[in-house]
Structures are given as structure tokens and as C-alpha cells.
Design a protein around this motif. Structure first.
Motif: not given
Length: 689
Positions: A318-325, A92-94, A109-119, A100-107
Motif C-alpha cells: 500500500f502506498p504511504v505518504m508519510l515521512p519514512m526512512i 477511490v480506495l479500490h 497482486d493489487l492489495p488495495w483490491q485483493n485485501r482492501p483496508l476498508i471493505r 500499476r506496480p507491474q505494467h504488463y502483468s494481468i495476474m
């Protein structure tokens, strides 16, 4: 009552000591120590107490803004983290979502895939399943959880996230699994997705909780070491830490929910700017907090800090589901490096010289041209009056590095320095447009408040690019973030998933959800020793039209939520939808997705600032040659320097002018004027043409 605010920045650590009974303020700045921020905090504590003639033991409370968690995310330097989840949901995390952040770009950067928080090697699954109503379909395999915990321990995992489907409805499986993991791995940081973000949407919930686990050991260790160091120096007052939602929390709460500090060091600036704006009569404010490495932008509407919505809240991608200013940060600060990229384009930032070695002008071995060097070359910084004379700037070093860049560009040093400032200011103006114009907000209706060490240097020029005609510079701009810490109350949040559609709302159940959350928060305030008369419970909900993918936040009334009470909620949602998107569907069914309670525990804090005495004209303390662009031409002006601390209320001057003070330098452009208001704020306005 004596309180201390401490804000750790990339270059300097800012402190403000406030004696609330005598309305006496003492300020101090000390170089940050990125390798261990607590060192600078303790050094600053000792120095400001000596300056303010206060014993450390006399301080009743220390309010702290930290970037430890933020930097761990931005630098991807957190703990080795593991995941325990349901069978079949290891990735799920991957995978993320179909969006996607950029709908039409194949290049992209998806940090949850390129720099996973949990390998992936640290993500494990176990049997056990609940349905969407929270009923058990398959019992939790506790033996499998115990086996996974041993595996994670053998893999050197330092933090573990337990994340199961539908735990936002029933957290029983997550809690039991976390207990087992903690038994096997007593030294590990263990958290659950239902504790961090009890909301639907598995990817965002798991990712937010993964952040908490990823930064958890580092944040917990830092807070623990800081508490110990402060206690060893004699501090007996309570430590409170700023959270992303704009309130403060106790160290115990931060240890449980470290992700709540992801914007800790940034939010304090917006709070401070809002407080200054309120006293200056500006309730529609753009805050521009420029430090050594970054510029942080916030929006205050009708005195209220704008909160991030679920569509845009993120940290390091990375998306965050927390109260944030809602704070937008770009790499633009006094230490930002000016350079030519590989294509020959002139760039400024986001790379920064930081605190060590810092700009060449600092004389610490810096050899790259920075924004600070450019300001010094243009005469906008006084070499002998930096930090109130505590630090001498090396003009020849600044001229050398700017001159070397000028040779590559084929320009004069002044043109190069002014060009660097124009690029930087344009970057900040564009960032402000993204938070205003692109959201249907006209920045010309706002006042721009510039603070931070470098904010007053650039505020007027950025405002001019936006068409903003009024600029507010606080009395202590360099430590406004630290001051903002002293304007916050304790603040905690509780949340429940509701899924109730208009016309089919179980009113008793909905009222019960709010009652349960208020009881939960009351228990926390009981532990913190906050008396009932100093507590406030604010109800909120996230609503959408049935079938929509994202929600809008709406206030809920107190008391029983019967049909009449909810009518105000439905109307407010239609109004908010119309304001956000330009239209509303009055006949469409509305769905309450989540309900929340924001608990506020009032603490002693800064009130109305002391007034500045009025007086006659004040003579400049000196003058210098400053270069400005006027009518698209670089021109040199003999510019008066004023000691800002000596300016009385009502004092007015036409630019150009330079205002000197210990924590910052204010630049008044040739086509601007300024006046000091009764609270010591500098109000700049653009001259009519």
C-alpha cells in the motif's frame, strides 16, 4: 540520567539500559511474546534493572520501538474500518491510479483490491463539496453524516476515516464530519485524511489515512496497556515511541497518528548503525540488521539516513505518504526455514520458525531446518555459549532436521547447511543491490555494518558477494536497534500544499506557510515541555518540473523566502534531479508542490561511547571445527573462539575466527581479518589477494 531502549523483534526483545552520567551500559535479551508484545517488554524491564542494579523508578525515560502497527499491516489484522467520503467517490480506495506496480502483468497482486483496508460495504458517501481552492461549492450534509455514523456503528465498525476532496486545502468539512462521527461512535477510532497526510493525490492520501484507521485501535490499545503495565511496575519516566521518520514521539501523538509507527521497529536499527558508523569514521554505510524473521537494509550517505521518496514508500504493497526512512525488508533471518518448493527448487525463507517453537536447535519442538540450525551444523555457533551461556543449543536436533533435508537433496548435511546460508546471503546481497546498484550507487564505496542477532554471522559473506571490503560490527550488535532508540530526538512534521511555479511565486504566502507550520510545531513542543533552546525547525519542500508526476525533496533556507533565497532552492533541485536521473532541464519551469517543516526537540541521549582499553594479545577461550567454502570447495578448519568482551583495542587476528558474546556471534571468514577499534567495534577487512 538513566534511560532504557526497548526494541521488540520477531524472536527476541532487546533492551539496553544506559546511565548517561556514568557512561555505563547494561544489555539484555528476552524471548518475544507475539501474542502480547508488552509482556516481553515488562519482563525485560524487570530483568535488566536487576542485572544493572537499578530501581525501575530511577529510569528517567523509556524509548520503545514497536512492530504492532507493522505486523497489523503485514498480516492484514487490523480493525474493521469505515469510510465517509464525497458523493461519487466511494471507490477511490479500490480504483487506485492508472499506474500499476507491474505494467504488463494481468495476474499481479493489487492489495488495495485483493485485501482492501476498508471493505466496500463500509464505505459511505455524503453530500458536501469544496473546490480546488478550498471554497465551498455544496454545504456538508450533517444529517447524512450522522445517519452514516449510525449505520457504521450497527455494522460493528471500530475505526472510521473521514476523507473528502481538497481537504488538504481546507479541512473544515472533514473536521466537522469527524466531530459528528465521534459523537455517535464515542468508542471508535476516528481520523481524517487532512490530519494524517494533508497532500494532494486522493488515492495515496486516502490510503495512508486508511492505514492509520486500520491499525489505530490496535496501536492505541497496545500503547495504553504498555503505559499502564510500566506504571504499575513503578516506572515514572516518560515513554517515547520511535516513528518511521527516525525520531521519537509521545504516546499522545502516537494515539493521534498511529501510522507514524509503521516502521517504528525497523528505523531504530538504521539509526543505531549510523551512530556506530559515525564514531568509527564510516559516514557511507550499508546497514544490515538481521533478526529471527527478517533482514532490514538501510543506506546512510554522508552520515544522513536516506529517506524514502513518494514513488517507492509503501507498506505491505500500500502506498504511504508519510515521512519514512528508506528501509528494504526481506524474509531472511535466523529462523528462516530451508525447504524444497513444489517445483523442487531449494528455498530459504520468507517463512520463519519465529520465536515459538523456533529453530530445532532451540529445543522447543521445532522440526523444520532453519538458518540457525545450518549455522550450528557448520560450527559457526557454539552450542554452550549461545546468549552468553544463558541458552543451550541442541546440536543433535539441528543435525537431525538438516540431515533430513540433505537426504531429499542427495547432499551431505554440511553441503546442505552451507547451501542454505549461500541462498540466504545471496537473497540479502540482491536486496542490497536493489537499493544501491539499481539507484546508481556503488556499494564498494561503502562500509557494511552487520548487526541484529544474526547480522554478524552473515555480514562478511554478504559483503564479499557485493565486493565490499570493509565490515563494521558494533560492540553490542544484537541490541543495536535498542541502542538506536537512545540516539533519537523528538521529531514532528507539518506539511502544506503550495503549488507555486518559479517566476510566479507569491513570496509572502510561501513564507507564511512555513511560519504557520513552525508555529504549529512550537505548540506541540510546548505541550511536550521542550524548551525553545532545544528546538530546531528544518524546512523542506517537494519540487518537480512542471508536468512531471513525482517530486524530489529539497532543503529550504530559514527566514523570508524572497527571490534571492529561492535561487538556492532552484539550483539544488536541478542538482538533485541530475543526480537522480542523470540529467536536468535548466530552462524548464519548476513547481513547488508541497512544503514541510521537520521539528526537532532535543532530548538527553547517548553520546560518544566509552573507549576500550588497549592491551596485548588475548588467547582464545576454545576452538571448534567450522566449515567454510574456500575456492569453491567446502573445507573444515579448526577455528579459535574468542570472548569478544575480553578483546582490547588494537587486537587484530586473521580468520577464520568466531567471536562470542551474549547478544550475537561474529563469524570471521578464512579470507578476512579483524581489528578492534578504540570504541570496541570489530572492523573486518578482506585480505588482499
Amino acid at each position: 540520567m538513566i534511560v532504557l531502549g526497548v526494541d521488540v523483534g520477531g524472536t527476541f526483545t532487546d533492551l539496553i539500559l544506559a546511565d548517561l552520567d556514568r557512561q555505563r551500559l547494561t544489555t539484555h535479551k528476552t524471548p518475544s511474546t507475539p501474542e502480547n508484545p508488552a509482556i516481553a517488554v515488562v519482563r525485560g524491564l524487570e530483568a535488566i534493572c536487576e542485572k544493572g542494579e537499578v530501581e525501575i523508578a530511577q529510569i528517567d525515560g523509556l524509548f520503545h520501538g514497536t512492530t504492532v502497527g507493522t505486523n497489523a499491516m503485514l498480516e492484514h489484522d487490523g480493525a474493521v474500518t469505515g469510510l465517509v467520503t464525497n458523493e461519487g467517490f466511494r471507490d477511490v480506495l479500490h480504483i487506485g491510479r492508472h499506474q500499476r506496480p507491474q505494467h504488463y502483468s494481468i495476474m499481479q497482486d493489487l492489495p488495495w483490491q485483493n485485501r482492501p483496508l476498508i471493505r466496500r460495504r463500509h464505505r459511505h458517501t455524503v453530500a458536501g463539496r469544496l473546490d480546488a481552492q478550498g471554497k465551498e461549492l455544496t454545504p456538508l450534509d450533517e444529517d447524512a453524516v450522522r445517519e452514516v455514523a449510525h449505520t457504521l456503528s450497527d455494522q460493528g465498525v471500530e475505526a472510521v476515516l473521514v476523507g473528502f476532496l481538497f481537504s488538504y486545502v481546507n479541512p473544515a468539512h472533514e473536521r466537522r464530519a469527524a466531530e459528528i462521527v465521534s459523537e455517535v461512535m464515542p468508542e471508535a477510532f476516528v481520523t481524517t485524511s487532512s490530519e494524517v497526510a494533508p497532500q494532494f493525490r486522493e488515492f495515496e492520501r486516502f490510503t495512508t489515512a486508511a492505514m492509520s484507521a486500520f491499525i489505530g485501535p490496535k496501536v492505541r490499545r497496545y500503547i495504553s496497556e504498555l503505559q499502564r503495565s510500566l506504571h504499575d511496575r513503578g516506572l515514572r519516566g516518560e515513554l517515547h515511541v520511535m516513528t518511521s521518520s527516525g525520531g521519537v514521539a509521545t504516546p499522545e501523538m502516537i494515539a493521534r497518528k498511529p501510522a507514524s509507527t509503521l516502521l517504528s521497529g525497523l528505523v531504530a536499527g538504521v539509526r543505531g548503525g549510523a551512530a556506530v558508523g559515525r564514531h568509527a569514521g564510516a559516514d557511507r554505510l550499508i546497514t544490515l540488521d538481521i533478526g529471527g524473521t527478517s533482514a532490514d537494509i538501510g543506506i546512510v550517505v554522508d552520515g544522513r539516513l536516506t529517506e524514502a521518496d513518494a514513488r517507492s514508500a509503501s507498506i505491505a504493497g500500500f502506498p504511504v505518504m508519510l515521512p519514512m526512512i528508506d528501509i528494504h525488508t526481506i524474509g531472511a533471518g535466523g529462523g528462516s526455514i530451508a525447504y524444497l518448493d513444489r517445483g523442487g527448487a531449494f528455498r530459504v525463507g520468507p517463512e520463519s520458525a519465529g520465536a515459538d517453537p523456533g529453530p530445532a536447535a532451540y529445543g522447543k519442538g521445532g522440526n523444520q531446518p532453519t538458518v540457525t540450525d545450518a549455522n550450528l551444523v557448520l560450527g559457526r555457533l557454539a552450542p554452550k555459549d549461545f546468549l552468553g551461556g544463558e541458552m543451550q543449543l541442541d546440536l543433535s536436533a539441528a543435525q537431525r532436521v538438516i540431515g533430513a533435508l540433505a537426504e531429499r537433496l542427495g547432499r551431505t548435511p554440511e553441503e546442505t547447511a552451507e547451501g542454505a546460508l549461500t541462498v540466504l546471503n545471496s537473497n540479502m546481497a540482491n536486496a542490497i543491490r536493489s537499493r544501491t546498484v539499481q539507484k546508481g550507487i556503488d556499494p564498494r564505496d561503502f562500509t557494511l555494518s552487520g548487526f541484529g542477532g544474526a547480522g554478524p554471522l552473515h555480514a562478511a559473506e554478504v559483503a564479499g558477494m557485493l565486493g565490499v571490503r570493509r565490515v563494521l560490527i558494533p560492540p553490542h550488535p544484537g541490541i543495536t536497534s535498542a541502542m538506536g532508540l537512545l540516539t533519537a530526538d523528538l521529531e514532528y512534521h507539518a506539511l502544506r500544499t503550495a503549488f507555486a511555479v518559479k517566476g510566479a511565486v507569491d513570496h509572502d504566502r510561501l513564507t507564511g506557510l512555513f511560519d504557520d507550520m513552525e508555529t504549529e510545531l512550537s505548540g506541540i513542543f510546548d505541550r511536550d515541555g521542550v524548551p525553545p533552546e532545544k528546538r530546531r525547525m528544518l524546512r523542506e519542500g517537494e519540487l518537480r518540473y512542471v508536468g512531471q508526476g513525482y517530486e524530489l525533496k529539497v532543503d529550504f533556507p530559514d527566514g523570508p523566502l524572497d527571490a534571492d533565497a529561492l535561487e538556492t532552492v532552484w539550483r539544488e533541485f536541478h542538482d538533485k534531479h541530475r543526480a537522480e536521473y542523470g540529467h536536468a532541464f535548466e530552462a524548464a519551469p519548476i513547481e513547488i508542490v508541497t512544503v514541510k517543516v521537520r521539528g526537532i526537540g532535543e532530548v538527553d541521549k547517548l553520546g560518544t561511547p566509552p573507549e576500550v582499553a588497549a592491551g596485548g594479545a588475548v588467547e582464545p577461550v576454545g576452538q571448534g571445527r567450522c566449515v567454510f567454502r574456500v575456492n569453491d570447495q567446502l573445507s573444515s578448519f579448526e577455528t579459535p573462539y574468542y570472548d569478544r568482551s575480553a578483546l582490547p583495542a588494537g587486537h587484530a587476528v586473521h580468520g577464520p575466527a568466531i567471536l562470542l558474546q551474549a547478544d550475537s556471534t561474529t563469524v570471521v571468514q578464512p579470507d578476512w581479518s579483524f581489528e578492534v577499534d578504540r570504541y570496541g567495534n570489530v572492523i573486518m577487512s578482506r585480505d588482499e589477494k
